[in-house]
Design a protein around this motif. Structure first.
Motif, PDB file in Angstrom:
ATOM      1  N   GLY A 258      32.575  90.933  36.607  1.00  0.00           N
ATOM      2  CA  GLY A 258      31.374  91.337  37.077  1.00  0.00           C
ATOM      3  C   GLY A 258      30.650  92.595  36.861  1.00  0.00           C
ATOM      4  N   ARG A 260      30.628  94.230  34.291  1.00  0.00           N
ATOM      5  CA  ARG A 260      30.010  94.176  32.932  1.00  0.00           C
ATOM      6  C   ARG A 260      28.466  93.936  33.134  1.00  0.00           C
ATOM      7  NH1 ARG A 260      32.082  90.829  27.717  1.00  0.00           N
ATOM      8  NH2 ARG A 260      30.420  91.562  26.382  1.00  0.00           N
ATOM      9  N   THR A 263      23.762  95.971  36.450  1.00  0.00           N
ATOM     10  CA  THR A 263      22.538  96.686  35.997  1.00  0.00           C
ATOM     11  C   THR A 263      22.498  97.937  36.850  1.00  0.00           C
ATOM     12  OG1 THR A 263      20.947  95.500  36.997  1.00  0.00           O
ATOM     13  CG2 THR A 263      21.379  94.960  34.837  1.00  0.00           C
ATOM     14  N   THR A 265      22.492  97.467  40.456  1.00  0.00           N
ATOM     15  CA  THR A 265      22.201  96.919  41.728  1.00  0.00           C
ATOM     16  C   THR A 265      23.452  96.931  42.594  1.00  0.00           C
ATOM     17  OG1 THR A 265      22.621  94.524  40.726  1.00  0.00           O
ATOM     18  CG2 THR A 265      20.464  95.234  41.102  1.00  0.00           C
ATOM     19  N   ASP A 266      24.605  96.980  41.938  1.00  0.00           N
ATOM     20  CA  ASP A 266      25.715  97.191  42.686  1.00  0.00           C
ATOM     21  C   ASP A 266      26.687  98.383  42.632  1.00  0.00           C
ATOM     22  OD1 ASP A 266      26.501  94.938  44.180  1.00  0.00           O
ATOM     23  OD2 ASP A 266      28.028  94.156  42.769  1.00  0.00           O
ATOM     24  N   ASN A 269      26.894  99.310  45.792  1.00  0.00           N
ATOM     25  CA  ASN A 269      27.646  98.509  46.881  1.00  0.00           C
ATOM     26  C   ASN A 269      29.168  97.996  46.726  1.00  0.00           C
ATOM     27  OD1 ASN A 269      24.913  98.220  47.829  1.00  0.00           O
ATOM     28  ND2 ASN A 269      24.235  96.688  46.587  1.00  0.00           N
ATOM     29  N   ALA A 270      29.310  98.080  45.416  1.00  0.00           N
ATOM     30  CA  ALA A 270      30.729  97.430  44.832  1.00  0.00           C
ATOM     31  C   ALA A 270      31.878  98.052  45.875  1.00  0.00           C
ATOM     32  CB  ALA A 270      30.900  97.866  43.601  1.00  0.00           C
ATOM     33  N   THR A 273      32.651  96.973  49.478  1.00  0.00           N
ATOM     34  CA  THR A 273      33.601  95.663  49.810  1.00  0.00           C
ATOM     35  C   THR A 273      34.668  95.815  50.320  1.00  0.00           C
ATOM     36  OG1 THR A 273      34.042  95.487  47.635  1.00  0.00           O
ATOM     37  CG2 THR A 273      32.027  94.445  47.959  1.00  0.00           C
ATOM     38  N   ALA A 397      18.057 101.397  29.418  1.00  0.00           N
ATOM     39  CA  ALA A 397      18.838 100.407  29.341  1.00  0.00           C
ATOM     40  C   ALA A 397      19.147  99.800  28.083  1.00  0.00           C
ATOM     41  CB  ALA A 397      18.233  99.293  30.231  1.00  0.00           C
TER      42      ALA A 397
ATOM     43  N   TRP B 139      21.273  87.114  42.264  1.00  0.00           N
ATOM     44  CA  TRP B 139      22.292  87.051  43.272  1.00  0.00           C
ATOM     45  C   TRP B 139      22.933  85.616  43.278  1.00  0.00           C
ATOM     46  CZ3 TRP B 139      24.759  90.874  44.658  1.00  0.00           C
ATOM     47  CH2 TRP B 139      23.900  92.337  44.855  1.00  0.00           C
ATOM     48  N   ASP B 143      29.037  86.692  40.303  1.00  0.00           N
ATOM     49  CA  ASP B 143      30.378  86.484  40.119  1.00  0.00           C
ATOM     50  C   ASP B 143      31.236  86.405  41.416  1.00  0.00           C
ATOM     51  OD1 ASP B 143      30.161  89.145  39.638  1.00  0.00           O
ATOM     52  OD2 ASP B 143      32.276  88.990  39.445  1.00  0.00           O
ATOM     53  N   ARG B 144      30.673  87.344  42.464  1.00  0.00           N
ATOM     54  CA  ARG B 144      31.432  87.579  43.713  1.00  0.00           C
ATOM     55  C   ARG B 144      31.068  86.692  44.864  1.00  0.00           C
ATOM     56  NH1 ARG B 144      31.201  92.149  45.869  1.00  0.00           N
ATOM     57  NH2 ARG B 144      29.888  93.129  44.257  1.00  0.00           N
ATOM     58  N   ILE B 163      30.525  84.865  34.477  1.00  0.00           N
ATOM     59  CA  ILE B 163      29.540  86.067  34.297  1.00  0.00           C
ATOM     60  C   ILE B 163      28.518  85.718  33.509  1.00  0.00           C
ATOM     61  CG2 ILE B 163      29.589  88.560  34.109  1.00  0.00           C
ATOM     62  CD1 ILE B 163      32.062  87.603  35.765  1.00  0.00           C
ATOM     63  N   VAL B 166      26.266  88.285  30.959  1.00  0.00           N
ATOM     64  CA  VAL B 166      26.327  89.209  29.787  1.00  0.00           C
ATOM     65  C   VAL B 166      26.691  88.616  28.736  1.00  0.00           C
ATOM     66  CG1 VAL B 166      27.685  90.735  31.397  1.00  0.00           C
ATOM     67  CG2 VAL B 166      28.919  88.832  30.530  1.00  0.00           C
ATOM     68  N   ARG B 252      18.227  93.113  31.682  1.00  0.00           N
ATOM     69  CA  ARG B 252      17.994  94.541  31.157  1.00  0.00           C
ATOM     70  C   ARG B 252      17.840  94.422  29.664  1.00  0.00           C
ATOM     71  NH1 ARG B 252      17.231  99.219  34.570  1.00  0.00           N
ATOM     72  NH2 ARG B 252      16.141  98.172  36.317  1.00  0.00           N
ATOM     73  N   TYR B 264       8.672  93.333  26.806  1.00  0.00           N
ATOM     74  CA  TYR B 264       9.686  94.231  27.249  1.00  0.00           C
ATOM     75  C   TYR B 264       9.678  95.564  26.212  1.00  0.00           C
ATOM     76  CZ  TYR B 264      14.134  95.480  29.205  1.00  0.00           C
ATOM     77  OH  TYR B 264      15.280  96.066  29.874  1.00  0.00           O
TER      78      TYR B 264
END
Lengths: 432, 307
Positions: A258, A260, A263, A265-266, A269-270, A273, A397, B139, B143-144, B163, B166, B252, B264
């Motif tokens: 994940g 990959r 953007t 957001t994690d 946070n990653a 965990t 980005a 969310w 994937d988690r 995923i 991507v 993105r 965009y």
């Protein structure tokens, strides 16, 4: 319905900018200016703009200043994503704030456009001038003149989960010092379980990887731009080597799939965990984990080069006096006060913020938490790319920096990635 | 403002005829709307046009370029790629929205008790901000912690979490699902209003003549819904052509810049590269394209039926 009016929104945004640029009184987002102006007995009231990312720190600082000084400061907090456009519009309208904090990477752009007050003499007269964050000062220097000083500091380093290190039979007090050691440790941690991974990075976040990946290149002796910022140096073998290091870890399944899609957001946070062994991050993460995830035992160490060494991305804000400031001398008094020993210790270090001075990286408050010292020392030795097109090169980005990382790491085409990025960097740099 | 309007009103009271007075009163009633349109649309539009003729950086002086920005567009590969991608997206997202919206409108166009609850449920996503709903889907698709992967895993339909965002095709699929969910309620309400505007006598007459439900649907309802369809289609197509939030938040523009829409690209030029003049020129071109598309759609679906 929102979609329906999207073009209108874009058009009006542009038009609002244009409006502000053409008419004199810009819509400066302050409300209490008039009221506050009358109260400052004998003093002046300066407007000060800052972005929301570090507003708590700035508010505490400004409150302390206002309590002890006749000249008052009135603060306006602007969302970071809108900061540049807001400031650009006000500057264009000839109604800039008297003082502003700005992400250090944008200072060359402001200076090049002639929008900042030259403070060279005042800055160099400071007794601790040589000890100010070298990266901030370097980026605030344009044409040999100084246009800003460090205001807020952030340094990237490698954060690791000591609990996972122990479980994997690694020494938590002896973190990795080379890329090989990172990969080995990541593999041992990955072996602990299906959902436990050795390493993490935000694979779709351009800025995150400027912050945490670029130092790997610097620590090995390579660079992405020439010192004057005029030439791209992505064909430097150290760039390809660093990409190959990530690619191998990705191919070996040491990084969560994940990552990959992340953007940004994690990004913070990653690690929280508790299932990630190592991640590149900044000083901001220390407080967050200590407060919100006390069960995670973590350490901090420098981001290393291929065979050792260390580096960091020195980030944060610089403070500058816009060209149209009404009170440039009073404004500098605040800058001087903010960088003084007492304030750096009592309002920065004591509140878990990195001092902007290298001589204060080790201090009594950080002694209790060596991880903060690691971050502060990382910042002190850190670098930052010097360019007036930082956004286009690194922060976009959809720009060449992130594309290079993705092509190399996820698609496995390191050479192609580097060559394409070099071409695109060169194109952007030549269009200045 | 007060003085200006009384200046207009006074002479009218003295010598104006009734119809003149009515006209002036009418003008005064539309004045707020006119002012709003002028300041919020016409003036920004003129300003955008003016900016599009300049090299207009965020900081520093603007310089006049003439039509150079428009010439530069010809060699802007990303612009053409974005336009093409936006067209693909519009072509893919429009049919599901309409088929589903029509089906839902049929379902809720009954007098059954409690049908209002369903109308509300279908309409709720429309009320959520697009940015918020996009984050929600990020969310959901995670994937988690995402529930979608959780359900697919529990049903043993997949072995590892997908995923979603991507891969260009997976991301497109996921975004289309999210947008259909988000906007179908709006088209449904439009179609429902159209359906309810059709006089019952027509159906009753057809029923007396022995027309089946299917015949009533295809020979009475669909033809009479033509103008409603035109309106809903134009609004939906314009909305899809202006897609931005969902791609900005969910992908993105990735992977490898394959999901950058036209807006965009305007956003990137204006607010990432700070080329405000070029961004303005791109906006003007997009506006022209949308104008042409809307005219074509309205022509094709022009409806002369009256009842």
């Amino acid at each position: 319905m929102q979609r329906l009016s999207k073009l209108l929104v874009v058009l009006s945004l542009i038009a609002v900018l244009a409006l502000a640029a053409c008419t004199a009184p810009a819509a400066a987002p302050t409300g209490e200016q008039a009221a506050a102006g009358g109260q400052a007995a004998g003093g002046v009231t300066m407007s000060f703009w800052t972005r929301d990312s570090n507003q708590e720190q700035v508010r505490a600082l400004v409150d302390a200043w206002n309590e002890s000084h006749p000249n008052k400061i009135e603060i306006t907090v602007i969302p970071a994503s809108e900061y540049m456009t807001k400031v650009g519009a006000s500057v264009g309208a000839g109604a800039p704030p008297d003082l502003m904090a700005v992400d250090l990477i944008y200072v060359p752009q402001f200076a090049a456009a002639g929008q900042l007050t030259d403070i060279t003499d005042l800055a160099k007269a400071l007794p601790y001038f040589e000890q100010l964050s070298p990266s901030h000062v370097r980026l605030a220097t344009y044409d040999g003149k100084i246009f800003g000083l460090p205001f807020n500091a952030e340094g990237s380093y490698l954060m690791y989960n000591k609990g996972l290190f122990k479980q994997a039979g690694l020494d938590p007090e002896n973190p990795p010092k080379t890329w090989g050691e990172i990969a080995d440790a990541a593999a041992k941690i990955r072996a602990l379980g299906d959902d436990i991974y050795g390493f993490y990075f935000s694979g779709s976040c351009a800025g995150c990887n400027a912050f945490t990946f670029m130092p790997l290149i610097w620590a090995s002796g390579g660079d992405v731009l020439s010192d004057d910022g005029a030439t791209a140096t992505l064909t430097d073998p150290n760039v390809a080597a660093a990409l190959e290091f990530y690619r191998q870890m990705w191919a070996d399944d040491l990084i969560p799939p994940g990552a990959r899609a992340d953007t940004g957001t994690d990004f913070a946070n990653a690690f929280t965990t508790g299932k990630i062994g190592m991640v590149g991050t900044g000083a901001f993460a220390i407080n967050n984990i200590k407060t919100n995830f006390p069960e995670i035992e973590f350490g901090a160490t420098f981001l290393p080069g291929a065979e050792g060494g260390a580096s960091s991305f020195a980030g944060g804000d610089s403070i500058a006096i816009p060209a149209g400031s009404k009170y440039p001398n009073e404004a500098f008094e605040f800058i001087k006060w903010a960088t003084s020993d007492e304030v750096q210790l009592e309002y920065y270090a004591k509140l878990n913020n990195l001092p902007v001075r290298t001589d204060l990286a080790k201090n009594e408050y950080f002694a209790a938490d060596p991880r903060l010292t690691v971050a502060a020392e990382a910042m002190a030795m850190g670098k930052t790319p010097y360019t007036v097109v930082y956004n286009q090169l690194f922060n976009d980005a959809n720009g060449p920096w992130l594309k290079m990382i993705q092509t190399a790491v996820f698609d496995g085409k390191v050479e192609e990635a580097v060559n394409t990025a070099q071409e695109e960097f060169t194109k952007i740099l030549s269009g200045q | 403002m007060a003085t200006a309007s009384s200046a207009i009103v006074k002479p009218a009271r003295r010598g104006a005829t009734l119809s003149q007075r009515r006209m002036i009163a009418g003008l005064l009633f539309v004045l707020p709307a006119v002012i709003f349109t002028l300041t919020m649309f016409i003036f920004p539009l003129i300003m955008t046009g003016w900016m599009s003729l300049h090299n207009w950086p965020l900081l520093g002086q603007a310089t006049f370029l003439g039509l150079q920005n428009y010439v530069d567009m010809i060699n802007d590969h990303q612009f053409w790629a974005s336009l093409w991608f936006t067209t693909q997206y519009t072509l893919l997202v429009t049919p599901p929205i309409f088929i589903l919206a029509f089906a839902l409108a049929l379902l809720v166009n009954t007098a059954l008790r409690g049908v209002g609850v369903f109308r509300t449920i279908y309409f709720i996503p429309v009320v959520i901000g697009l940015g918020t709903s996009s984050l929600l889907w990020v969310w959901l698709l995670n994937d988690r912690v995402g529930i979608i992967n959780g359900i697919l895993l529990d049903l043993n339909l997949i072995e590892r979490p997908i995923i979603w965002l991507v891969d260009k095709n997976l991301a497109m699929f996921a975004i289309i699902v999210s947008i259909v969910w988000k906007t179908v309620g709006f088209s449904m309400i439009l179609l429902l209003a159209g359906m309810q505007a059709i006089p019952d006598e027509l159906y009753q007459a057809a029923e007396v003549d022995g027309a089946s439900y299917w015949q009533r649907l295809t020979h009475i309802m669909l033809p009479l819904l033509r103008s409603t369809f035109a309106l809903a289609l134009v609004l939906s197509v314009i909305g899809s052509y202006l897609a931005f939030d969902q791609f900005y938040i969910m992908t993105r523009g990735g992977p490898q810049n394959q999901t950058i829409t036209a807006v965009y690209w305007i956003f990137n030029n204006s607010f990432t590269y700070y080329k405000l003049g070029y961004g303005a020129a791109l906006s003007i071109v997009l506006l022209v394209i949308l104008g042409v598309l809307s005219i074509i759609q309205l022509r094709v679906l022009r409806d002369e039926t009256t009842y």
